[in-house]
Design an enzyme around this catalytic site. Structure first.
Site, PDB file in Angstrom:
ATOM      1  N   ASP A 135       0.760  -1.313   0.099  1.00 56.13           N
ATOM      2  CA  ASP A 135      -0.071   0.054   0.352  1.00 56.13           C
ATOM      3  C   ASP A 135       0.832   1.212  -0.040  1.00 56.13           C
ATOM      4  O   ASP A 135       2.109   1.041   0.110  1.00 56.13           O
ATOM      5  CB  ASP A 135      -1.013   0.116   1.211  1.00 56.13           C
ATOM      6  CG  ASP A 135      -0.287   0.049   2.445  1.00 56.13           C
ATOM      7  OD1 ASP A 135       0.975  -0.689   2.905  1.00 56.13           O
ATOM      8  OD2 ASP A 135      -0.767   0.924   3.276  1.00 56.13           O
ATOM      9  N   HIS A 154       2.006  -8.866  -2.939  1.00 54.46           N
ATOM     10  CA  HIS A 154       0.932  -8.165  -2.967  1.00 54.46           C
ATOM     11  C   HIS A 154       1.517  -6.611  -2.794  1.00 54.46           C
ATOM     12  O   HIS A 154       2.163  -6.052  -2.133  1.00 54.46           O
ATOM     13  CB  HIS A 154       0.148  -8.222  -1.663  1.00 54.46           C
ATOM     14  CG  HIS A 154      -0.940  -7.092  -1.430  1.00 54.46           C
ATOM     15  ND1 HIS A 154      -2.175  -7.437  -1.964  1.00 54.46           N
ATOM     16  CD2 HIS A 154      -1.252  -6.109  -0.464  1.00 54.46           C
ATOM     17  CE1 HIS A 154      -3.112  -6.385  -1.555  1.00 54.46           C
ATOM     18  NE2 HIS A 154      -2.424  -5.676  -0.987  1.00 54.46           N
ATOM     19  N   ASP A 160       2.098 -18.041  -3.097  1.00 55.38           N
ATOM     20  CA  ASP A 160       2.801 -16.821  -4.100  1.00 55.38           C
ATOM     21  C   ASP A 160       1.725 -16.241  -4.959  1.00 55.38           C
ATOM     22  O   ASP A 160       1.606 -16.234  -6.090  1.00 55.38           O
ATOM     23  CB  ASP A 160       3.981 -17.293  -4.598  1.00 55.38           C
ATOM     24  CG  ASP A 160       4.727 -16.306  -5.401  1.00 55.38           C
ATOM     25  OD1 ASP A 160       4.492 -14.959  -5.238  1.00 55.38           O
ATOM     26  OD2 ASP A 160       5.801 -16.692  -6.069  1.00 55.38           O
ATOM     27  N   GLU A 210       2.664  -9.975   1.369  1.00 57.26           N
ATOM     28  CA  GLU A 210       2.904  -8.392   1.033  1.00 57.26           C
ATOM     29  C   GLU A 210       4.258  -8.405   1.139  1.00 57.26           C
ATOM     30  O   GLU A 210       5.114  -9.325   1.734  1.00 57.26           O
ATOM     31  CB  GLU A 210       2.055  -7.547   1.921  1.00 57.26           C
ATOM     32  CG  GLU A 210       2.076  -6.076   1.561  1.00 57.26           C
ATOM     33  CD  GLU A 210       1.093  -5.451   2.308  1.00 57.26           C
ATOM     34  OE1 GLU A 210       0.197  -5.807   2.902  1.00 57.26           O
ATOM     35  OE2 GLU A 210       0.961  -4.168   1.923  1.00 57.26           O
TER      36      GLU A 210
HETATM   37  O1  9MR Z   1      -3.705  -3.819   0.111  1.00 61.74           O
HETATM   38  C1  9MR Z   1      -3.768  -3.620   1.689  1.00 61.74           C
HETATM   39  C2  9MR Z   1      -2.744  -3.977   2.290  1.00 61.74           C
HETATM   40  O2  9MR Z   1      -1.590  -3.205   1.901  1.00 61.74           O
HETATM   41  C3  9MR Z   1      -2.879  -4.016   3.724  1.00 61.74           C
HETATM   42  O3  9MR Z   1      -1.562  -4.785   4.492  1.00 61.74           O
HETATM   43  C4  9MR Z   1      -4.108  -4.726   4.049  1.00 61.74           C
HETATM   44  C5  9MR Z   1      -4.030  -4.959   5.812  1.00 61.74           C
HETATM   45  O4  9MR Z   1      -4.307  -3.545   6.193  1.00 61.74           O
HETATM   46  O5  9MR Z   1      -5.181  -4.482   3.465  1.00 61.74           O
HETATM   47  C6  9MR Z   1      -5.169  -4.145   2.041  1.00 61.74           C
HETATM   48  O6  9MR Z   1      -6.139  -3.859   1.464  1.00 61.74           O
HETATM   49  C7  9MR Z   1      -7.135  -4.649   1.375  1.00 61.74           C
HETATM   50  C8  9MR Z   1      -8.303  -4.071   2.506  1.00 61.74           C
HETATM   51  O7  9MR Z   1      -7.787  -4.383   3.921  1.00 61.74           O
HETATM   52  C9  9MR Z   1      -9.751  -4.641   2.495  1.00 61.74           C
HETATM   53  N1  9MR Z   1     -10.270  -4.264   0.904  1.00 61.74           N
HETATM   54  C10 9MR Z   1      -9.366  -4.816  -0.018  1.00 61.74           C
HETATM   55  C11 9MR Z   1      -7.761  -4.293   0.062  1.00 61.74           C
HETATM   56  C12 9MR Z   1      -7.029  -4.539  -1.188  1.00 61.74           C
HETATM   57  O8  9MR Z   1      -6.846  -5.895  -1.278  1.00 61.74           O
HETATM   58  O1  9MR Z   2       2.669  -6.025   9.707  1.00 65.19           O
HETATM   59  C1  9MR Z   2       1.553  -5.821  10.215  1.00 65.19           C
HETATM   60  C2  9MR Z   2       0.980  -7.061  10.762  1.00 65.19           C
HETATM   61  O2  9MR Z   2       1.865  -7.160  11.857  1.00 65.19           O
HETATM   62  C3  9MR Z   2      -0.549  -7.129  11.081  1.00 65.19           C
HETATM   63  O3  9MR Z   2      -0.736  -8.294  11.739  1.00 65.19           O
HETATM   64  C4  9MR Z   2      -1.466  -6.784  10.077  1.00 65.19           C
HETATM   65  C5  9MR Z   2      -2.716  -6.473  10.299  1.00 65.19           C
HETATM   66  O4  9MR Z   2      -2.981  -5.627  11.039  1.00 65.19           O
HETATM   67  O5  9MR Z   2      -0.905  -5.448   9.494  1.00 65.19           O
HETATM   68  C6  9MR Z   2       0.360  -5.470   9.181  1.00 65.19           C
HETATM   69  O6  9MR Z   2       0.944  -4.336   8.713  1.00 65.19           O
HETATM   70  C7  9MR Z   2       0.478  -3.727   7.217  1.00 65.19           C
HETATM   71  C8  9MR Z   2      -0.088  -2.494   7.541  1.00 65.19           C
HETATM   72  O7  9MR Z   2      -1.250  -2.366   8.284  1.00 65.19           O
HETATM   73  C9  9MR Z   2      -0.640  -1.828   6.317  1.00 65.19           C
HETATM   74  N1  9MR Z   2       0.681  -1.804   5.224  1.00 65.19           N
HETATM   75  C10 9MR Z   2       1.064  -3.185   5.057  1.00 65.19           C
HETATM   76  C11 9MR Z   2       1.582  -3.679   6.139  1.00 65.19           C
HETATM   77  C12 9MR Z   2       2.144  -5.333   6.101  1.00 65.19           C
HETATM   78  O8  9MR Z   2       0.978  -6.300   5.598  1.00 65.19           O
END
Ligand code: 9MR
Ligand code: 9MR
Length: 601
Positions: free
Chosen positions: A182, A519, A568, A577
């Site tokens: 993101d 991701h 993957d 991610e």
């Molecule tokens: O793309 C988002 C990712 O970077 C974050 O780690 C994740 C958790 O916060 O959320 C992803 O975004 C999703 C969102 O939480 C729910 N709707 C779909 C989004 C894209 O896949």
């Molecule tokens: O790294 C984070 C992980 O420890 C948490 O369990 C998860 C859900 O809250 O979120 C991860 O962090 C994401 C962040 O919220 C949004 N950017 C991407 C991060 C990695 O997935």
């Protein structure tokens, strides 16, 4: 008739399928560390193995050590130890007649990985165009994302019903690193990533890695160490996230559950906004320059404020003598942030927003400990030494590897390594890190794949936990000169580079089965053939057996064990991610492994 001997081709024919191995680091090994491989095999009798050179000649042989059932992989495994063989070259391992892929024994094994892993940070830069000549090729070049990020605070009603009044100012927060797949920029997670890269410089300050010109960066050649060029990019962003002096804001004080929150006017001057991010989640793919969502500052949190205090204090001592004005700016910001956190110790990150991650944390004892340690190491102030001793974490055993939510070990590492710390404090900090490393050695010996992580529960970003543990082990090796710690550090690296039941290298561009579909909103080839895949050197979050947050990984729930819960697939954001706090320890450890184990200092 002349007999034609084609050993190598014959061996290739036997095939190098992915299971049952041998599983090993897909790059290979340094000559001077442990060299382990694993095979999954149901029998309990030792199996014969041979190490083959490029011509297919047997250069070493032995028998496997049966380990038995390994809960974290679900495999019955045998372990192979090639450690005594140390001649540089290219090899294959044959186990019970089955031949694996080629790998190297090479003192320079980790040089390309360290460089590529650092380049990830350049490619995650916000606010500037990413240029082909620094990014490794035209496919990774892109227009600047969010080039003029002058933003104000979220105003209105959030998802839990809290009515936020907004704020009467804008901040220019252009720059910094995008967090992950993101395009949010988060002070909490930015803090640990930045700290790790600054620490990599500091622990080797006499001969720092990435001297000027070593990295592929626009700043290479400016007379400043390249690692510091990269860290300054993020440090400036964190500094920009600080609330103006004397500014009053309505914030949620104390634990208030899910909300709606009761807001109280506080003097928020010196605090840090938790994040700057999109109002709504953008789709995948979205190149940074194509993001049309509104960008907003989200409310300050005590955690973000302590992340700023800690990293800015660290910045102040590292930059002293290199750029004194920048060092002073960092020190002033650190002091203000620390005071602001003491004044507002319990303002937790508000969670009910769409469009960005939460990074919520209900226990800030460790963030306070970390920031106190950093300010103490920088200033030597007796009040801070006192504050450290009053914090219960100063004597408690270290829980485990550092993480974005658990930062105590970062403070301990600084106390153990920074110059200017009292010798008694330094010795105590080292002893606590070594005690943790000893527990990791114990886990290493109990794990079937021989890694310093014995649990069967793998959580979101587990590969970063392995890398964080490798950092602790590397430090223990430096403090003591004991090669067992370094070998366990290598074990962790071996795991992320392929010594795992999936035979998966979790790093893009490295190994015979590398990460391909993270991701990520720009490296989104899986969604759009015109978008690139990941550049080399990017670490996947890795196995996650504890949460399956989206439909692609959901079918694995309850059907996979520990290390096997991974896919993957670019849609699987809980498993695949990439993130700055995951690549930072990869840079640290890969860089550490470019050098032989030094005598204790
Ligand atoms: O793309 C988002 C990712 O970077 C974050 O780690 C994740 C958790 O916060 O959320 C992803 O975004 C999703 C969102 O939480 C729910 N709707 C779909 C989004 C894209 O896949
Ligand atoms: O790294 C984070 C992980 O420890 C948490 O369990 C998860 C859900 O809250 O979120 C991860 O962090 C994401 C962040 O919220 C949004 N950017 C991407 C991060 C990695 O997935």
């Amino acid at each position: 008739m002349k007999r034609i001997v084609l050993p190598l081709i014959a061996l290739l024919g036997i095939g190098a399928s992915d299971a049952p191995g041998p599983h090993l680091n897909q790059l290979g090994f340094r000559p001077d560390t442990a060299k382990r491989a694993i095979v999954a095999a149901s029998g309990s009798a030792p199996l014969p193995w041979q190490l083959l050179d490029e011509a297919g000649r047997v250069v070493a042989e032995g028998r496997t050590t049966p380990f038995g059932a390994d809960a974290a992989s679900g495999d019955k495994v045998h372990q192979i130890d090639l450690t005594r063989y140390a001649t540089p070259g290219t090899y294959r391992l044959r186990v019970d007649g089955h031949v694996g892929h080629p790998f190297a024994i090479d003192a320079k094994l980790y040089d390309p990985l360290a460089r590529a892993a650092l380049n990830f940070f350049y490619q995650q830069r916000a606010g500037v165009a990413i240029e082909a000549r620094f990014a490794g090729g035209p496919q990774w070049a892109r227009a600047a994302g969010h080039p003029k990020e002058v933003v104000t605070c979220f105003k209105g009603i959030d998802l839990a019903g809290t009515d936020w009044p907004g704020c009467p100012y804008t901040l220019d927060v252009t720059g910094g690193w995008y967090d992950a797949g993101d395009q949010g920029k988060y002070v909490v997670n930015g803090g640990i990533a930045l700290w790790m890269l600054q620490n990599l410089y500091e622990v080797d300050a006499s001969q720092p890695p990435f001297p000027d010109g070593a990295a592929a960066l626009p700043e290479a050649g400016n007379g400043v160490n390249d690692l510091l060029d990269e860290t300054r990019w993020e440090m400036r962003f964190l500094l920009a996230m600080q609330v103006p002096d004397g500014q009053k804001l309505a914030l949620p004080v104390g634990q208030q559950g899910r909300g709606p929150y009761r807001l109280t006017m506080v003097d928020a001057g010196g605090m840090a906004h938790h994040k700057v991010a999109d109002r709504n989640w953008t789709r995948l793919p979205t190149a940074p320059a194509d993001d049309r969502e509104e960008r907003l500052l989200y409310p300050p949190s005590t955690a973000a404020t302590l992340n700023l205090a800690a990293t800015a204090a660290q910045c102040a001592r590292i930059w002293r003598g290199i750029d004194d004005a920048f060092a002073r700016r960092c020190l002033v910001a650190a002091g203000k942030a620390y005071q602001a956190a003491l004044r507002n110790p319990d303002i937790y990150a508000a969670q009910a927003f769409n469009g960005s991650g939460g990074y919520g944390d209900n226990d800030l004892t460790d963030e306070l400990y970390w920031a106190t340690a950093e300010l103490y190491a920088t200033t030597g102030m007796p009040e801070l030494a006192e504050a450290l001793r009053r914090n219960p974490l100063h004597t408690a055993p270290l829980h485990g590897e550092p993480s974005w939510a658990g930062t105590a070990a970062l403070g301990t590492i600084t106390l153990a390594t920074a110059t200017g710390v009292m010798p008694s404090e330094r010795a105590a900090a080292r002893a606590r890190l070594i005690a943790l490393a000893d527990r990791l050695l114990d886990e290493d010996s109990r794990s079937g794949y021989h890694i310093p992580f014995a649990s069967t529960a793998y959580s979101w970003g587990s590969n970063s936990a392995l890398m964080g543990r490798a950092m602790i082990l590397a430090l223990a090796a430096r403090f003591t000169g004991d090669p067992r710690y370094r070998d366990a550090e290598v074990d962790a690296m071996d795991y992320v580079l392929g010594r795992n039941p999936l035979d998966q290298s979790y790093v893009s561009g490295f190994g015979w089965k590398p990460l391909k579909n993270p991701h990520h909103r720009f490296w989104a080839h899986q969604f759009d053939a015109k978008m690139p895949g990941p550049p080399p050197g990017v670490l996947s979050g890795g196995a996650n057996s504890t949460s399956f947050p989206e439909p692609v990984s959901a079918p694995m729930k309850g059907r996979c064990v520990g290390q096997r819960c991974w896919i993957d697939d670019a849609r699987a954001y809980g498993h695949n991610e990439v993130a700055i706090n995951w690549n930072a320890p990869l840079v640290w450890v890969a860089s550490d492994l470019t050098r032989p184990l030094a005598q204790p200092r």
